[in-house]
Design an enzyme around this catalytic site. Structure first.
Site, PDB file in Angstrom:
ATOM      1  CB  THR A 126       3.351   9.368   3.258  1.00 56.06           C
ATOM      2  OG1 THR A 126       2.757   8.999   2.004  1.00 56.06           O
ATOM      3  CG2 THR A 126       2.462   8.809   4.354  1.00 56.06           C
ATOM      4  CD  GLU A 128      -1.705   5.801   0.504  1.00 53.35           C
ATOM      5  OE1 GLU A 128      -1.242   6.203  -0.579  1.00 53.35           O
ATOM      6  OE2 GLU A 128      -2.651   5.004   0.585  1.00 53.35           O
ATOM      7  CE1 TYR A 150       3.652   3.716   4.719  1.00 51.66           C
ATOM      8  CE2 TYR A 150       2.263   5.059   3.292  1.00 51.66           C
ATOM      9  CZ  TYR A 150       3.484   4.800   3.867  1.00 51.66           C
ATOM     10  OH  TYR A 150       4.549   5.618   3.598  1.00 51.66           O
ATOM     11  CE  LYS A 154       5.218   6.226   6.985  1.00 47.67           C
ATOM     12  NZ  LYS A 154       6.562   6.684   7.359  1.00 47.67           N
TER      13      LYS A 154
HETATM   14  P1  NAP Z   1      11.650   1.548   2.096  1.00 45.71           P
HETATM   15  O1  NAP Z   1      12.605   1.416   0.970  1.00 45.71           O
HETATM   16  O2  NAP Z   1      10.554   0.565   2.239  1.00 45.71           O
HETATM   17  O3  NAP Z   1      12.502   1.593   3.448  1.00 45.71           O
HETATM   18  C1  NAP Z   1      11.900   1.429   4.701  1.00 45.71           C
HETATM   19  C2  NAP Z   1      12.966   0.997   5.684  1.00 45.71           C
HETATM   20  O4  NAP Z   1      12.370   0.773   6.984  1.00 45.71           O
HETATM   21  C3  NAP Z   1      13.681  -0.307   5.330  1.00 45.71           C
HETATM   22  O5  NAP Z   1      15.056  -0.108   5.534  1.00 45.71           O
HETATM   23  C4  NAP Z   1      13.111  -1.292   6.331  1.00 45.71           C
HETATM   24  O6  NAP Z   1      13.978  -2.366   6.591  1.00 45.71           O
HETATM   25  C5  NAP Z   1      12.954  -0.410   7.537  1.00 45.71           C
HETATM   26  N1  NAP Z   1      12.099  -1.011   8.562  1.00 45.71           N
HETATM   27  C6  NAP Z   1      10.956  -1.706   8.359  1.00 45.71           C
HETATM   28  N2  NAP Z   1      10.476  -2.140   9.545  1.00 45.71           N
HETATM   29  C7  NAP Z   1      11.322  -1.703  10.512  1.00 45.71           C
HETATM   30  C8  NAP Z   1      11.361  -1.823  11.919  1.00 45.71           C
HETATM   31  N3  NAP Z   1      10.427  -2.490  12.590  1.00 45.71           N
HETATM   32  N4  NAP Z   1      12.388  -1.242  12.594  1.00 45.71           N
HETATM   33  C9  NAP Z   1      13.357  -0.587  11.917  1.00 45.71           C
HETATM   34  N5  NAP Z   1      13.373  -0.436  10.591  1.00 45.71           N
HETATM   35  C10 NAP Z   1      12.366  -0.984   9.891  1.00 45.71           C
HETATM   36  O7  NAP Z   1      10.963   2.989   2.066  1.00 45.71           O
HETATM   37  P2  NAP Z   1      11.466   4.358   1.396  1.00 45.71           P
HETATM   38  O8  NAP Z   1      10.842   4.484   0.065  1.00 45.71           O
HETATM   39  O9  NAP Z   1      12.914   4.481   1.558  1.00 45.71           O
HETATM   40  O10 NAP Z   1      10.733   5.417   2.322  1.00 45.71           O
HETATM   41  C11 NAP Z   1      11.352   5.906   3.495  1.00 45.71           C
HETATM   42  C12 NAP Z   1      10.271   6.440   4.428  1.00 45.71           C
HETATM   43  O11 NAP Z   1       9.541   7.476   3.774  1.00 45.71           O
HETATM   44  C13 NAP Z   1       9.239   5.406   4.860  1.00 45.71           C
HETATM   45  O12 NAP Z   1       8.860   5.701   6.175  1.00 45.71           O
HETATM   46  C14 NAP Z   1       8.075   5.652   3.918  1.00 45.71           C
HETATM   47  O13 NAP Z   1       6.879   5.241   4.524  1.00 45.71           O
HETATM   48  C15 NAP Z   1       8.158   7.152   3.744  1.00 45.71           C
HETATM   49  N6  NAP Z   1       7.672   7.689   2.483  1.00 45.71           N
HETATM   50  C16 NAP Z   1       8.114   7.174   1.303  1.00 45.71           C
HETATM   51  C17 NAP Z   1       7.683   7.728   0.111  1.00 45.71           C
HETATM   52  C18 NAP Z   1       8.153   7.213  -1.218  1.00 45.71           C
HETATM   53  O14 NAP Z   1       7.515   7.516  -2.220  1.00 45.71           O
HETATM   54  N7  NAP Z   1       9.266   6.492  -1.274  1.00 45.71           N
HETATM   55  C19 NAP Z   1       6.783   8.812   0.136  1.00 45.71           C
HETATM   56  C20 NAP Z   1       6.382   9.319   1.357  1.00 45.71           C
HETATM   57  C21 NAP Z   1       6.844   8.755   2.525  1.00 45.71           C
HETATM   58  P3  NAP Z   1      13.631  -3.784   5.891  1.00 45.71           P
HETATM   59  O15 NAP Z   1      13.653  -3.517   4.426  1.00 45.71           O
HETATM   60  O16 NAP Z   1      14.709  -4.668   6.387  1.00 45.71           O
HETATM   61  O17 NAP Z   1      12.264  -4.139   6.380  1.00 45.71           O
HETATM   62  O1  G4F Z   2       3.813   2.390  -6.369  1.00 46.97           O
HETATM   63  P1  G4F Z   2       2.705   2.232  -5.413  1.00 46.97           P
HETATM   64  O2  G4F Z   2       2.596   0.937  -4.715  1.00 46.97           O
HETATM   65  O3  G4F Z   2       2.814   3.460  -4.422  1.00 46.97           O
HETATM   66  P2  G4F Z   2       1.759   4.129  -3.419  1.00 46.97           P
HETATM   67  O4  G4F Z   2       0.678   3.211  -3.043  1.00 46.97           O
HETATM   68  O5  G4F Z   2       1.368   5.443  -4.011  1.00 46.97           O
HETATM   69  O6  G4F Z   2       2.658   4.353  -2.125  1.00 46.97           O
HETATM   70  C1  G4F Z   2       3.976   4.898  -2.244  1.00 46.97           C
HETATM   71  O7  G4F Z   2       3.912   6.297  -2.168  1.00 46.97           O
HETATM   72  C2  G4F Z   2       3.430   6.825  -0.910  1.00 46.97           C
HETATM   73  C3  G4F Z   2       3.411   8.346  -1.033  1.00 46.97           C
HETATM   74  O8  G4F Z   2       2.176   8.750  -1.554  1.00 46.97           O
HETATM   75  C4  G4F Z   2       4.369   6.348   0.182  1.00 46.97           C
HETATM   76  F1  G4F Z   2       3.998   6.875   1.378  1.00 46.97           F
HETATM   77  C5  G4F Z   2       4.359   4.837   0.242  1.00 46.97           C
HETATM   78  O9  G4F Z   2       5.275   4.394   1.245  1.00 46.97           O
HETATM   79  C6  G4F Z   2       4.815   4.312  -1.117  1.00 46.97           C
HETATM   80  O10 G4F Z   2       6.169   4.667  -1.297  1.00 46.97           O
HETATM   81  O11 G4F Z   2       1.317   2.484  -6.170  1.00 46.97           O
HETATM   82  C7  G4F Z   2       1.077   3.660  -6.914  1.00 46.97           C
HETATM   83  C8  G4F Z   2      -0.244   3.530  -7.658  1.00 46.97           C
HETATM   84  C9  G4F Z   2      -1.402   3.063  -6.774  1.00 46.97           C
HETATM   85  O12 G4F Z   2      -2.547   3.816  -7.091  1.00 46.97           O
HETATM   86  C10 G4F Z   2      -1.611   1.617  -7.181  1.00 46.97           C
HETATM   87  O13 G4F Z   2      -2.945   1.149  -7.030  1.00 46.97           O
HETATM   88  O14 G4F Z   2      -0.085   2.530  -8.660  1.00 46.97           O
HETATM   89  C11 G4F Z   2      -1.232   1.705  -8.643  1.00 46.97           C
HETATM   90  N1  G4F Z   2      -0.885   0.399  -9.222  1.00 46.97           N
HETATM   91  C12 G4F Z   2      -1.431  -0.105 -10.350  1.00 46.97           C
HETATM   92  N2  G4F Z   2      -0.956  -1.329 -10.576  1.00 46.97           N
HETATM   93  C13 G4F Z   2      -0.028  -0.493  -8.716  1.00 46.97           C
HETATM   94  C14 G4F Z   2      -0.070  -1.594  -9.577  1.00 46.97           C
HETATM   95  N3  G4F Z   2       0.780  -0.449  -7.632  1.00 46.97           N
HETATM   96  C15 G4F Z   2       1.573  -1.524  -7.408  1.00 46.97           C
HETATM   97  N4  G4F Z   2       2.413  -1.489  -6.348  1.00 46.97           N
HETATM   98  N5  G4F Z   2       1.550  -2.647  -8.207  1.00 46.97           N
HETATM   99  C16 G4F Z   2       0.749  -2.721  -9.314  1.00 46.97           C
HETATM  100  O15 G4F Z   2       0.721  -3.739 -10.015  1.00 46.97           O
END
Ligand code: NAP
Ligand code: G4F
Length: 326
Positions: A126, A128, A150, A154
Site C-alpha cells: 500500500t 500508506e 496499519y 504492511k
Molecule cells: P477490504 O474491503 O477491507 O477487504 C479486506 C478483506 O480481508 C476482507 O474480506 C476481510 O474480511 C479480510 N480479512 C480481515 N481479517 C482477516 C483474517 N484474519 N483472515 C482472513 N481474512 C481477513 O480491503 P480492500 O479495499 O479490498 O483491500 C484489499 C487489500 O489491499 C487489503 O490488504 C488492503 O490493505 C490493501 N490495499 C487496499 C487499498 C485500497 O485503497 N482499497 C490500497 C492499498 C492496499 P472481513 O471483512 O470479514 O473482516
Molecule cells: O478513506 P481513508 O480512510 O483511506 P486511507 O487512510 O488513505 O487508507 C486507504 O488507502 C490506503 C492506501 O493508501 C490503503 F492501504 C488502506 O487500506 C485504505 O484503503 O482516508 C483518506 C483520507 C485520510 O487522510 C483521512 O484522514 O481522508 C481523511 N479523512 C477525512 N475525514 C477521513 C475522514 N477518512 C475517513 N475514513 N473518515 C473521515 O471522516
C-alpha cells in the site's frame, strides 16, 4: 488446463472485483474467508459471481488453515488481499492489525514454500507505507515512512514478500497500490462515507456530514482497474514490485465538492469538521508515479475522479431508493 487462483480477503472490495476478473478469464477461483456473520458475500453477489467461487473458511492468523488449503489446491496463483485495512482502526487494534498485515503474510508465504513452491504470489502492499512522504511523487524507489500501525504492519508484509523472493526464489510480487475506491467500498472509508451521505442528504434522510481532515490529498483510482494490474504482475516472467496509481491527487474537499455537486448540492452547506475523525498521525498527501507499471505491465488507469465519483454516488442513490437491490 484450468488455472486455479486462490484469493484471501475475497469478501472485501478488491476480492470481489478480482474474483470477477479471474472468472472472466476462466480461472477456477477459491476464496479464503474467516467465518463471520451471515451476510459476508454481498459484494460477490452484487457483481453476480457469488455462486461461481468456491469458499474455504480460513483465517490468516491460523497458519494451519491456510496451509491445508494451499497444499490441497496447489494453485497457480495466490492473491493475498486479506487485512484489517482501515487505517483509523489500526490505532485501536494495533496488534490485531499487525498480526494480519505482517505475520499473516508470512503464513501465506510459508504455506507456499512448504507445500506448493510453484505458486505465484501477490501481496497487497500500500501507498500508506510512504506515509510522511520522502518525495513529491512516490515510486518503487521512494523510501518508506509509515505513519500508522496499519502502514507499519504492511511494511513488514512488503519486505517479507521480497525476502521470500530473494531467499527461496518464490515468484512473489508486491503491488504498492494507491487508494482505490468503488461502489463496493466499505462505508468507513472517506470516499464512500461521502458518496453515501450525499445521496442520503439528497433524499432528505440526513442533514449533515461530519468528517476529519478535509485537506488530506489522495491519489484515488477505481478498484476495477487496479485488480487488473494485480493479475498482470503475476503474468510476468519475473516477480517484481510495482506502484499502481493514477498520478493525480485530489483533496477530501475536492471529493466532497464533486459528489455533492453531482446531485446539485453545495457541499459547504452540509459538511462539517468533527475532531473525532482526525488521526493521531496523518498522511497529508499521497501521489503515485505509475510509470513502471505502465511500461512493464502495459497497465494504465481507465477511470478519472469525476467518473469514479459519479459511479459511487449513483450507486448509493440507487441502493437507497431500492434497498432490496443492495
Ligand atoms: P477490504 O474491503 O477491507 O477487504 C479486506 C478483506 O480481508 C476482507 O474480506 C476481510 O474480511 C479480510 N480479512 C480481515 N481479517 C482477516 C483474517 N484474519 N483472515 C482472513 N481474512 C481477513 O480491503 P480492500 O479495499 O479490498 O483491500 C484489499 C487489500 O489491499 C487489503 O490488504 C488492503 O490493505 C490493501 N490495499 C487496499 C487499498 C485500497 O485503497 N482499497 C490500497 C492499498 C492496499 P472481513 O471483512 O470479514 O473482516
Ligand atoms: O478513506 P481513508 O480512510 O483511506 P486511507 O487512510 O488513505 O487508507 C486507504 O488507502 C490506503 C492506501 O493508501 C490503503 F492501504 C488502506 O487500506 C485504505 O484503503 O482516508 C483518506 C483520507 C485520510 O487522510 C483521512 O484522514 O481522508 C481523511 N479523512 C477525512 N475525514 C477521513 C475522514 N477518512 C475517513 N475514513 N473518515 C473521515 O471522516
Amino acid at each position: 488446463m484450468t488455472r486455479t487462483a486462490l484469493i484471501t480477503g475475497i469478501s472485501g472490495q478488491d476480492g470481489a472485483y478480482l474474483a470477477r476478473l479471474l472468472l472472466d478469464k476462466s480461472y477456477r477461483v477459491v476464496g479464503l474467508a474467516p467465518r463471520r456473520g451471515s451476510d459476508m458475500f454481498w459484494r460477490l453477489r452484487t457483481l453476480g459471481v457469488a455462486d461461481d467461487v468456491r469458499i474455504e473458511y480460513a483465517d490468516l492468523n491460523d497458519a494451519a488453515s491456510v496451509q491445508r488449503i494451499v497444499a490441497r489446491e496447489q494453485p497457480q496463483e495466490f492473491y493475498n488481499l486479506a487485512a484489517q485495512s482501515f487505517v483509523g482502526t489500526s490505532w485501536e487494534q494495533p496488534v490485531h492489525t499487525g498480526l494480519i498485515g505482517g505475520i499473516g503474510v508470512t503464513h501465506c508465504l510459508e504455506a507456499i514454500r512448504q507445500t506448493s513452491p510453484h505458486t505465484r504470489f501477490y501481496q497487497a502492499s500500500t501507498s500508506e507505507m510512504f506515509g510522511k512522504i520522502q518525495a513529491p511523487k512516490q515510486s518503487e524507489t521512494t523510501p518508506f515512512y509509515p505513519r500508522s500501525p496499519y502502514g507499519v504492519a504492511k511494511l513488514y508484509g512488503h519486505w517479507i514478500t521480497i525476502n521470500y523472493r530473494e531467499s527461496f526464489g518464490l515468484h512473489a510480487s508486491s503491488g504498492i497500490l494507491f487508494n482505490h475506491e468503488s461502489p463496493l467500498r466499505g462505508v468507513e472509508f472517506v470516499t464512500r462515507k461521502i458518496s453515501l451521505a450525499a445521496a442520503r442528504i439528497k433524499l432528505g434522510l440526513q442533514d449533515k456530514l461530519f468528517l476529519g481532515n478535509l485537506d488530506a490529498r489522495r491519489d484515488w483510482g477505481f478498484a476495477g482497474d487496479y485488480v487488473d494490474a494485480m493479475w498482470r504482475m503475476l503474468q510476468q516472467e519475473a516477480p517484481d514490485d510495482y506502484v499502481v496509481a493514477t498520478g493525480v491527487a485530489h483533496s477530501v474537499r475536492d471529493f466532497c465538492e464533486a459528489a455533492f455537486s453531482h446531485l446539485g448540492l453545495d457541499y459547504q452547506r452540509y459538511v462539517e469538521v468533527d475532531p473525532q475523525f482526525l488521526r493521531p498521525a496523518e498522511v497529508d498527501v499521497l501521489l503515485g508515479d505509475p510509470a513502471k507499471a505502465q511500461a512493464r505491465l502495459g497497465w494504465s488507469p481507465q477511470t478519472n475522479l469525476k467518473t469514479l465519483v459519479t459511479m459511487m454516488v449513483d450507486a448509493d442513490l440507487q441502493r437507497l431508493q431500492s434497498p432490496a437491490a443492495a
